[in-house]
Design a protein around this motif. Structure first.
Motif, PDB file in Angstrom:
ATOM      1  N   ALA A 197      -8.096 -12.516   5.701  1.00 12.09           N
ATOM      2  CA  ALA A 197      -8.142 -13.340   4.491  1.00 12.09           C
ATOM      3  C   ALA A 197      -7.340 -12.695   3.367  1.00 12.09           C
ATOM      4  CB  ALA A 197      -9.594 -13.544   4.054  1.00 12.09           C
ATOM      5  N   ASP A 198      -7.509 -11.378   3.188  1.00 10.60           N
ATOM      6  CA  ASP A 198      -6.727 -10.667   2.168  1.00 10.60           C
ATOM      7  C   ASP A 198      -5.236 -10.745   2.468  1.00 10.60           C
ATOM      8  OD1 ASP A 198      -8.821  -9.940   0.585  1.00 10.60           O
ATOM      9  OD2 ASP A 198      -8.751  -7.801   1.027  1.00 10.60           O
ATOM     10  N   ILE A 199      -4.881 -10.483   3.715  1.00 13.68           N
ATOM     11  CA  ILE A 199      -3.472 -10.465   4.084  1.00 13.68           C
ATOM     12  C   ILE A 199      -2.851 -11.838   3.865  1.00 13.68           C
ATOM     13  CG2 ILE A 199      -1.874 -10.226   6.028  1.00 13.68           C
ATOM     14  CD1 ILE A 199      -3.778  -8.020   7.090  1.00 13.68           C
ATOM     15  N   ALA A 200      -3.555 -12.880   4.260  1.00 12.89           N
ATOM     16  CA  ALA A 200      -3.028 -14.234   4.081  1.00 12.89           C
ATOM     17  C   ALA A 200      -2.800 -14.560   2.607  1.00 12.89           C
ATOM     18  CB  ALA A 200      -3.980 -15.247   4.699  1.00 12.89           C
ATOM     19  N   ALA A 201      -3.630 -13.988   1.734  1.00 10.84           N
ATOM     20  CA  ALA A 201      -3.516 -14.236   0.300  1.00 10.84           C
ATOM     21  C   ALA A 201      -2.605 -13.233  -0.398  1.00 10.84           C
ATOM     22  CB  ALA A 201      -4.899 -14.200  -0.343  1.00 10.84           C
ATOM     23  N   GLY A 202      -2.053 -12.272   0.352  1.00 11.42           N
ATOM     24  CA  GLY A 202      -1.175 -11.272  -0.255  1.00 11.42           C
ATOM     25  C   GLY A 202      -1.895 -10.261  -1.102  1.00 11.42           C
ATOM     26  N   ARG A 203      -3.128  -9.923  -0.726  1.00 14.73           N
ATOM     27  CA  ARG A 203      -3.887  -8.908  -1.463  1.00 14.73           C
ATOM     28  C   ARG A 203      -3.822  -7.591  -0.693  1.00 14.73           C
ATOM     29  NH1 ARG A 203      -7.611 -13.492  -2.178  1.00 14.73           N
ATOM     30  NH2 ARG A 203      -8.754 -12.807  -0.325  1.00 14.73           N
ATOM     31  N   PHE A 204      -3.080  -6.620  -1.229  1.00 18.15           N
ATOM     32  CA  PHE A 204      -2.885  -5.337  -0.560  1.00 18.15           C
ATOM     33  C   PHE A 204      -3.158  -4.186  -1.517  1.00 18.15           C
ATOM     34  CE2 PHE A 204       0.200  -8.186   1.559  1.00 18.15           C
ATOM     35  CZ  PHE A 204      -0.108  -7.979   2.896  1.00 18.15           C
ATOM     36  N   ASP A 205      -3.499  -3.020  -0.950  1.00 15.45           N
ATOM     37  CA  ASP A 205      -3.274  -1.776  -1.670  1.00 15.45           C
ATOM     38  C   ASP A 205      -2.117  -1.081  -0.971  1.00 15.45           C
ATOM     39  OD1 ASP A 205      -4.363  -0.502   0.559  1.00 15.45           O
ATOM     40  OD2 ASP A 205      -6.211   0.124  -0.457  1.00 15.45           O
ATOM     41  N   CYS A 206      -1.766   0.122  -1.435  1.00 18.47           N
ATOM     42  CA  CYS A 206      -0.525   0.727  -0.943  1.00 18.47           C
ATOM     43  C   CYS A 206      -0.564   1.003   0.554  1.00 18.47           C
ATOM     44  CB  CYS A 206      -0.196   1.991  -1.733  1.00 18.47           C
ATOM     45  SG  CYS A 206      -1.401   3.335  -1.590  1.00 18.47           S
ATOM     46  N   SER A 207      -1.659   1.557   1.051  1.00 14.93           N
ATOM     47  CA  SER A 207      -1.718   1.948   2.460  1.00 14.93           C
ATOM     48  C   SER A 207      -1.878   0.751   3.387  1.00 14.93           C
ATOM     49  CB  SER A 207      -2.831   2.966   2.695  1.00 14.93           C
ATOM     50  OG  SER A 207      -4.051   2.525   2.161  1.00 14.93           O
ATOM     51  N   THR A 242      -7.400   2.794   7.473  1.00 17.60           N
ATOM     52  CA  THR A 242      -6.096   3.325   7.076  1.00 17.60           C
ATOM     53  C   THR A 242      -6.094   3.679   5.593  1.00 17.60           C
ATOM     54  OG1 THR A 242      -4.875   2.112   8.760  1.00 17.60           O
ATOM     55  CG2 THR A 242      -3.652   2.767   6.809  1.00 17.60           C
ATOM     56  N   SER A 243      -5.553   4.838   5.274  1.00 17.25           N
ATOM     57  CA  SER A 243      -5.452   5.288   3.885  1.00 17.25           C
ATOM     58  C   SER A 243      -4.247   6.206   3.770  1.00 17.25           C
ATOM     59  CB  SER A 243      -6.723   6.049   3.471  1.00 17.25           C
ATOM     60  OG  SER A 243      -6.816   7.270   4.189  1.00 17.25           O
ATOM     61  N   THR A 244      -3.949   6.633   2.563  1.00 19.33           N
ATOM     62  CA  THR A 244      -2.860   7.598   2.411  1.00 19.33           C
ATOM     63  C   THR A 244      -3.172   8.886   3.168  1.00 19.33           C
ATOM     64  OG1 THR A 244      -3.843   8.348   0.323  1.00 19.33           O
ATOM     65  CG2 THR A 244      -2.099   6.694   0.179  1.00 19.33           C
ATOM     66  N   THR A 258      -0.775  10.540  -7.565  1.00 14.91           N
ATOM     67  CA  THR A 258      -1.146   9.664  -8.685  1.00 14.91           C
ATOM     68  C   THR A 258      -2.550  10.017  -9.138  1.00 14.91           C
ATOM     69  OG1 THR A 258      -1.751   7.977  -7.035  1.00 14.91           O
ATOM     70  CG2 THR A 258       0.425   7.803  -8.060  1.00 14.91           C
ATOM     71  N   TYR A 259      -3.559   9.269  -8.732  1.00 19.79           N
ATOM     72  CA  TYR A 259      -4.919   9.613  -9.131  1.00 19.79           C
ATOM     73  C   TYR A 259      -5.463  10.774  -8.320  1.00 19.79           C
ATOM     74  CZ  TYR A 259      -6.816   7.160  -5.020  1.00 19.79           C
ATOM     75  OH  TYR A 259      -7.124   6.776  -3.748  1.00 19.79           O
ATOM     76  N   LYS A 260      -4.754  11.146  -7.262  1.00 16.65           N
ATOM     77  CA  LYS A 260      -5.088  12.323  -6.471  1.00 16.65           C
ATOM     78  C   LYS A 260      -3.824  12.745  -5.740  1.00 16.65           C
ATOM     79  CE  LYS A 260      -6.330   9.968  -2.176  1.00 16.65           C
ATOM     80  NZ  LYS A 260      -7.267   9.940  -1.039  1.00 16.65           N
ATOM     81  N   ILE A 261      -3.854  13.897  -5.053  1.00 17.29           N
ATOM     82  CA  ILE A 261      -2.727  14.310  -4.231  1.00 17.29           C
ATOM     83  C   ILE A 261      -2.541  13.283  -3.128  1.00 17.29           C
ATOM     84  CG2 ILE A 261      -1.897  16.083  -2.631  1.00 17.29           C
ATOM     85  CD1 ILE A 261      -3.409  18.136  -4.325  1.00 17.29           C
ATOM     86  N   ASP A 262      -1.292  12.852  -2.923  1.00 20.33           N
ATOM     87  CA  ASP A 262      -0.987  11.801  -1.947  1.00 20.33           C
ATOM     88  C   ASP A 262      -1.792  10.535  -2.224  1.00 20.33           C
ATOM     89  OD1 ASP A 262       0.851  13.391  -0.364  1.00 20.33           O
ATOM     90  OD2 ASP A 262      -0.903  14.453   0.418  1.00 20.33           O
ATOM     91  N   GLY A 263      -1.876  10.164  -3.488  1.00 23.84           N
ATOM     92  CA  GLY A 263      -2.662   8.986  -3.852  1.00 23.84           C
ATOM     93  C   GLY A 263      -1.925   7.671  -3.678  1.00 23.84           C
ATOM     94  N   HIS A 264      -0.606   7.714  -3.466  1.00 20.62           N
ATOM     95  CA  HIS A 264       0.171   6.483  -3.315  1.00 20.62           C
ATOM     96  C   HIS A 264       1.229   6.681  -2.242  1.00 20.62           C
ATOM     97  CE1 HIS A 264       1.595   2.554  -4.590  1.00 20.62           C
ATOM     98  NE2 HIS A 264       2.828   3.009  -4.621  1.00 20.62           N
ATOM     99  N   VAL A 265       1.538   5.606  -1.520  1.00 22.72           N
ATOM    100  CA  VAL A 265       2.538   5.675  -0.449  1.00 22.72           C
ATOM    101  C   VAL A 265       3.381   4.413  -0.480  1.00 22.72           C
ATOM    102  CG1 VAL A 265       0.981   4.631   1.270  1.00 22.72           C
ATOM    103  CG2 VAL A 265       2.885   6.096   2.041  1.00 22.72           C
ATOM    104  N   ILE A 314       9.769   0.403  -1.320  1.00 19.94           N
ATOM    105  CA  ILE A 314       8.967  -0.802  -1.426  1.00 19.94           C
ATOM    106  C   ILE A 314       7.512  -0.436  -1.164  1.00 19.94           C
ATOM    107  CG2 ILE A 314       9.326  -1.460   1.011  1.00 19.94           C
ATOM    108  CD1 ILE A 314       9.256  -4.417   0.063  1.00 19.94           C
ATOM    109  N   GLY A 315       6.616  -0.986  -1.962  1.00 21.32           N
ATOM    110  CA  GLY A 315       5.205  -0.677  -1.804  1.00 21.32           C
ATOM    111  C   GLY A 315       4.363  -1.621  -2.631  1.00 21.32           C
ATOM    112  N   ALA A 316       3.067  -1.551  -2.429  1.00 18.05           N
ATOM    113  CA  ALA A 316       2.126  -2.337  -3.236  1.00 18.05           C
ATOM    114  C   ALA A 316       1.732  -1.484  -4.432  1.00 18.05           C
ATOM    115  CB  ALA A 316       0.910  -2.732  -2.417  1.00 18.05           C
ATOM    116  N   GLN A 317       2.247  -1.840  -5.604  1.00 17.80           N
ATOM    117  CA  GLN A 317       1.983  -1.094  -6.827  1.00 17.80           C
ATOM    118  C   GLN A 317       0.915  -1.809  -7.661  1.00 17.80           C
ATOM    119  OE1 GLN A 317       4.380   0.609  -4.922  1.00 17.80           O
ATOM    120  NE2 GLN A 317       5.869  -0.740  -5.907  1.00 17.80           N
ATOM    121  N   THR A 318       0.171  -1.031  -8.417  1.00 16.32           N
ATOM    122  CA  THR A 318      -0.941  -1.572  -9.197  1.00 16.32           C
ATOM    123  C   THR A 318      -0.516  -2.711 -10.105  1.00 16.32           C
ATOM    124  OG1 THR A 318      -2.002   0.595  -9.208  1.00 16.32           O
ATOM    125  CG2 THR A 318      -2.755  -0.978 -10.832  1.00 16.32           C
TER     126      THR A 318
END
Length: 397
Positions: free
Chosen positions: A294-304, A324-326, A351-358, A368-372
């Motif tokens: 449902a999230d994927i179909a709606a384009g709702r992602f976090d970075c990982s 799955t996470s950073t 970012t908010y931690k070591i290796d907090g964004h990918v 390219i990535g999912a940015q806040t």
């Protein structure tokens, strides 16, 4: 929001230097002290003032100026402002709505945010950012968290009605009948933050006006009205990632914000890079999102989750989607020197931690990535924020 019994006065204040004219003040004080010293010396010497006396007075004046400058500098350095800034400054707070804000925020909510700002002195874009992070502008269903936070702005019942209520404890779900929970007199008795904004006699977390005003009330009591923005956000939900996410949205909702990245990346010829272009301008960042269809179909992602999705499109399994996470991604593949990056490599940021964004390297200093602030977008790691936070970790899968 707050899920334990938090005292809004329990915050770590980040002191900022006072706006001062320290140099001018020091000079002014020094001149006054020097003049006074000269007069006193002259009086002692009577009417006969020769070179030895003049030189002595000058020496006293110089010493006095030095002492005065030191005193002013000590006072200035130990003083703290009542207001606290954060990276990015306070200049954007409460400004005119940006194009991002106009496109993302439902128009019906904006007058309520601004009325709450007028009432409590809390920037409207901060309130909007909390609304976005808590319930994606009241679109999640149901608007009840696993621990019992409820309504448009996700209040724990005990925070809404007051932690002094006899049923309150633990995470703050309590056992408060609706008749008490929504009664302004009961809320006042138990020290809660629920507000009857529309004057219907009830303070209802499921009423949009009441919920927004109550969030502003809580943020004001936690320091936002005094400029302690980070303290207030942290009081709402005590997690560093939450603070960064709210700040990101709040900044992007007002004029003066300059988006990092954005735009389209074209076609690089590297499938795992190009496959994500479909989500540029057509997705939103949701922390923990992208882990169900449902999230994927709606384009709702976090970075990982975006990275996991992109590689899945080219037939590469990066492990269970739900976990799955950073942290899991950084242990995959082979390390590569930043000097040898190629399109398709994973790049990591502190970012908010070591290796907090990918993100996925595109080439030419971009990824390219999912940015806040933007959802899936192309961002530039060769300058600005992303260069400052790029930690040099590059993995080739």
């Amino acid at each position: 929001m707050s899920q334990t019994n938090y005292d809004p006065n329990d915050y770590e204040q980040e002191p900022t230097p006072k706006k001062s004219a320290t140099g001018k003040a020091a000079k002014h004080v020094g001149e006054k002290v020097a003049k006074k010293a000269a007069k006193a010396a002259a009086a002692k010497a009577g009417i006969s003032i020769g070179w030895p006396v003049i030189l002595g007075v000058a020496a006293v004046g110089i010493i006095a100026v030095g002492l005065a400058v030191s005193l002013v500098m000590i006072v200035a350095s130990t003083s703290t402002s009542e207001e606290t800034s954060y990276e990015g400054g306070l200049g954007f707070w409460g400004g005119e709505i940006s194009e991002i804000g106009a496109n993302e925020i439902p128009a019906a909510f904006i007058p309520i945010y601004k009325a709450a700002e007028e009432e409590y002195g809390v920037p409207w874009n901060l309130i909007a950012a909390h609304h976005r992070v808590e319930t994606v502008f009241s679109t999640i269903d149901p608007m009840v968290s696993p621990v019992g936070a409820e309504g448009h702005m996700q209040f724990m019942p005990c925070t809404w009605t007051g932690w002094n209520h006899p049923t309150c404890g633990g995470l703050g779900a309590g056992n408060i009948p609706d008749g008490e929970k929504m009664d302004p007199a009961v809320i006042a008795r138990y020290g809660g933050y629920g507000v009857d904004a529309n004057g219907d006699g009830k303070a209802d977390p499921w009423d949009i006006e009441d919920a927004i005003y109550s969030a502003a009330n809580y943020l004001a009591a936690s320091g936002a009205a005094d400029g302690r923005i980070r303290d207030a956000i942290f009081a709402y939900n005590r997690a560093d990632w939450y603070v960064e996410e709210v700040l990101g949205f709040a900044d992007s909702y007002v004029e003066g914000y300059v988006a990092i990245g954005g735009g389209t990346g074209g076609n690089t010829g590297v499938e795992v890079v190009d496959v994500g272009n479909q989500w540029i301008g057509n997705s939103v960042y949701v922390f923990g999102g992208g882990r169900n269809q449902a999230d994927i179909a709606a384009g709702r992602f976090d970075c990982s989750s975006f990275v996991h999705w992109a590689f899945a499109q080219v037939g590469m399994d990066l492990g269970p989607l739900t976990s799955t996470s950073t942290e899991t991604l950084k242990h995959l593949g082979q390390p590569v020197s930043p000097n040898d990056m190629q399109p398709g490599d994973l790049v990591f940021f502190d970012t908010y931690k070591i290796d907090g964004h990918v993100g996925i390297y595109v080439g030419d200093g971009k990824f390219i990535g999912a940015q806040t602030n933007t959802g899936v977008a192309i961002a530039d790691l060769s300058q600005g924020y992303w260069l400052q936070h790029f930690n040099g970790r590059v993995k080739r899968l």
